[in-house]
Write an enzyme that holds these catalytic residues in place. Structure first.
Site, PDB file in Angstrom:
ATOM      1  N   ASN A  20      68.301   6.348  -6.122  1.00 12.37           N
ATOM      2  CA  ASN A  20      69.702   6.271  -5.948  1.00 12.37           C
ATOM      3  C   ASN A  20      70.410   6.475  -4.883  1.00 12.37           C
ATOM      4  OD1 ASN A  20      72.349   7.357  -6.558  1.00 12.37           O
ATOM      5  ND2 ASN A  20      72.193   8.692  -7.311  1.00 12.37           N
ATOM      6  N   TRP A  21      71.251   5.376  -4.443  1.00 15.06           N
ATOM      7  CA  TRP A  21      72.076   4.861  -3.166  1.00 15.06           C
ATOM      8  C   TRP A  21      73.166   6.262  -2.937  1.00 15.06           C
ATOM      9  CZ3 TRP A  21      71.375  -1.238  -2.005  1.00 15.06           C
ATOM     10  CH2 TRP A  21      70.322  -1.582  -1.931  1.00 15.06           C
ATOM     11  N   LYS A  22      73.701   6.536  -4.380  1.00 16.04           N
ATOM     12  CA  LYS A  22      75.060   6.554  -4.690  1.00 16.04           C
ATOM     13  C   LYS A  22      75.970   6.540  -3.826  1.00 16.04           C
ATOM     14  CE  LYS A  22      72.442  11.251  -4.514  1.00 16.04           C
ATOM     15  NZ  LYS A  22      72.227  12.770  -4.487  1.00 16.04           N
ATOM     16  N   HIS A  71      74.395  12.412 -13.821  1.00 18.57           N
ATOM     17  CA  HIS A  71      74.220  13.363 -11.795  1.00 18.57           C
ATOM     18  C   HIS A  71      75.273  14.174 -11.571  1.00 18.57           C
ATOM     19  CE1 HIS A  71      73.121  13.666  -8.473  1.00 18.57           C
ATOM     20  NE2 HIS A  71      72.432  13.243  -8.540  1.00 18.57           N
ATOM     21  N   GLU A 106      76.537  14.743  -9.501  1.00 18.85           N
ATOM     22  CA  GLU A 106      77.540  15.011  -8.394  1.00 18.85           C
ATOM     23  C   GLU A 106      79.332  14.670  -9.656  1.00 18.85           C
ATOM     24  OE1 GLU A 106      75.998  12.076  -6.033  1.00 18.85           O
ATOM     25  OE2 GLU A 106      74.744  14.334  -4.586  1.00 18.85           O
ATOM     26  N   GLU A 117      66.964  17.147 -12.011  1.00 19.68           N
ATOM     27  CA  GLU A 117      67.243  17.291 -11.058  1.00 19.68           C
ATOM     28  C   GLU A 117      67.483  18.967 -10.476  1.00 19.68           C
ATOM     29  OE1 GLU A 117      67.747  13.537  -9.009  1.00 19.68           O
ATOM     30  OE2 GLU A 117      69.803  14.015  -9.676  1.00 19.68           O
ATOM     31  N   GLY A 123      69.753  16.659  -1.766  1.00 24.33           N
ATOM     32  CA  GLY A 123      70.112  17.090  -0.674  1.00 24.33           C
ATOM     33  C   GLY A 123      70.408  17.919   0.477  1.00 24.33           C
ATOM     34  N   SER A 147      65.565  16.220  -2.596  1.00 23.22           N
ATOM     35  CA  SER A 147      64.941  16.110  -1.684  1.00 23.22           C
ATOM     36  C   SER A 147      63.165  16.040  -2.188  1.00 23.22           C
ATOM     37  CB  SER A 147      64.900  17.790  -1.078  1.00 23.22           C
ATOM     38  OG  SER A 147      66.308  18.084  -0.644  1.00 23.22           O
ATOM     39  N   GLY A 183      66.941   9.604  -3.348  1.00 22.03           N
ATOM     40  CA  GLY A 183      68.196   9.864  -2.811  1.00 22.03           C
ATOM     41  C   GLY A 183      68.237   9.598  -1.569  1.00 22.03           C
ATOM     42  N   GLY A 184      68.761  10.521  -0.681  1.00 22.03           N
ATOM     43  CA  GLY A 184      68.714  10.042   1.056  1.00 22.03           C
ATOM     44  C   GLY A 184      66.911   9.259   1.021  1.00 22.03           C
TER      45      GLY A 184
HETATM   46  P1  13P Z   1      68.436  13.893  -2.311  1.00 22.69           P
HETATM   47  O1  13P Z   1      66.870  12.881  -2.763  1.00 22.69           O
HETATM   48  O2  13P Z   1      69.311  13.120  -1.289  1.00 22.69           O
HETATM   49  O3  13P Z   1      67.602  15.335  -2.764  1.00 22.69           O
HETATM   50  O4  13P Z   1      69.432  13.441  -4.017  1.00 22.69           O
HETATM   51  C1  13P Z   1      68.391  13.495  -4.874  1.00 22.69           C
HETATM   52  C2  13P Z   1      69.267  12.525  -6.339  1.00 22.69           C
HETATM   53  O5  13P Z   1      70.882  13.426  -6.700  1.00 22.69           O
HETATM   54  C3  13P Z   1      69.547  11.578  -6.952  1.00 22.69           C
HETATM   55  O6  13P Z   1      69.634  11.420  -8.297  1.00 22.69           O
END
Ligand code: 13P
Length: 251
Positions: A9-11, A96, A98, A168, A174, A214, A235-236
């Site tokens: 997930n590149w966000k 998600h 967010e 999640e 994050g 994470s 994510g990251g």
């Molecule tokens: P991180 O891997 O950066 O914690 O993010 C997880 C995430 O929200 C994937 O959708």
């Protein structure tokens, strides 16, 4: 049988040029390798068409990070499920945390998005998970169950069968604070039991349940070794081939 999936997930990261370069590097890195999981990258909307061109014919599949809760019309700034599908994307992340926290997405809104995604042959990667206060209060199972029930349990069996879930825990996103493999397994098993109660063993055993929060090269193997953890939503660590590839190869 359910699939193992590692999805990035590149966000809201990467310009179009940076994103297409990352997709190209990833597909090159995976070329010729035998993988034990499907690999998906979920890019910003504007990258979808270009990235679809870059990864065509490769092992990498494509997803969006959201879609609208309406079919079409006067919804300035929104992108419909049909538009996402028309780029060649096969997946869409929905719900998600967010989106829930910053854009007011409720289970009722998400129910509409899931319906539209399925109507357009997109596979929803549907996110669920509790915030820290809920875990500390011991209500995390209840919260996750209600997210699934309210958004997804209206679906007929055939449609539920197409859903991928991503657990999640919001406190792990994050933050560098991953759920322990035991915490992930405990919740994933609970989610699968919840699905068994509604749709039966067959569908529950076919449902891929990914872990997100994470996840990285150091913890992926241990997380994925749990019987009910069928992959990750990353994510990251999906923002560079160097960090993402070892997670894909953790299977
Ligand atoms: P991180 O891997 O950066 O914690 O993010 C997880 C995430 O929200 C994937 O959708």
């Amino acid at each position: 049988m359910r699939k193992n999936i590692v999805a990035g997930n590149w966000k809201m990261n990467k310009t179009l040029q940076e994103g297409t370069a990352l997709a190209r590097d990833l597909q090159t890195a995976l070329h010729g390798k035998t993988l034990q999981c499907e690999v998906v990258i979920c890019t910003p909307f504007i990258h979808l068409t270009s990235v679809a061109g870059v990864i065509a014919g490769s092992k990498v599949q494509l997803g969006a990070q959201n879609c609208a809760d309406h079919v079409s019309g006067a919804y300035t700034g929104e992108v419909s499920a049909a538009m996402v599908a028309s780029t060649g994307a096969q997946y869409v992340i929905l719900g998600h945390s967010e989106r829930r926290a910053y854009y007011g997405e409720t289970n009722a809104i998400l129910k509409e998005k899931v319906k539209l995604a399925l109507e357009n042959n997109l596979t929803p990667i549907f996110c669920i998970g509790e915030v820290l206060g809920e875990r500390e209060a011991g209500t995390h199972f209840e919260i996750v169950k209600s997210q699934i029930e309210e958004a997804l349990f209206g679906l007929p069996e055939d449609d539920f069968h197409k859903i991928v879930l991503a657990y999640e825990p919001v406190w792990a996103i994050g933050t560098g604070k991953t759920a322990t493999p035991a915490q992930a397994q405990e919740m994933h098993a609970f989610i699968r039991r919840t699905i068994i109660d509604k749709y039966g063993d067959g569908i529950a055993n076919d449902t891929s349940i990914l872990y997100g929060g994470s996840a990285n090269a150091d913890n992926a193997k241990e997380l994925f070794s749990n019987p009910d953890v069928d992959g990750g939503l990353i994510g990251g660590a999906s923002l560079s081939v160097e960090k993402f590839l070892p997670i894909v190869e953790a299977f």
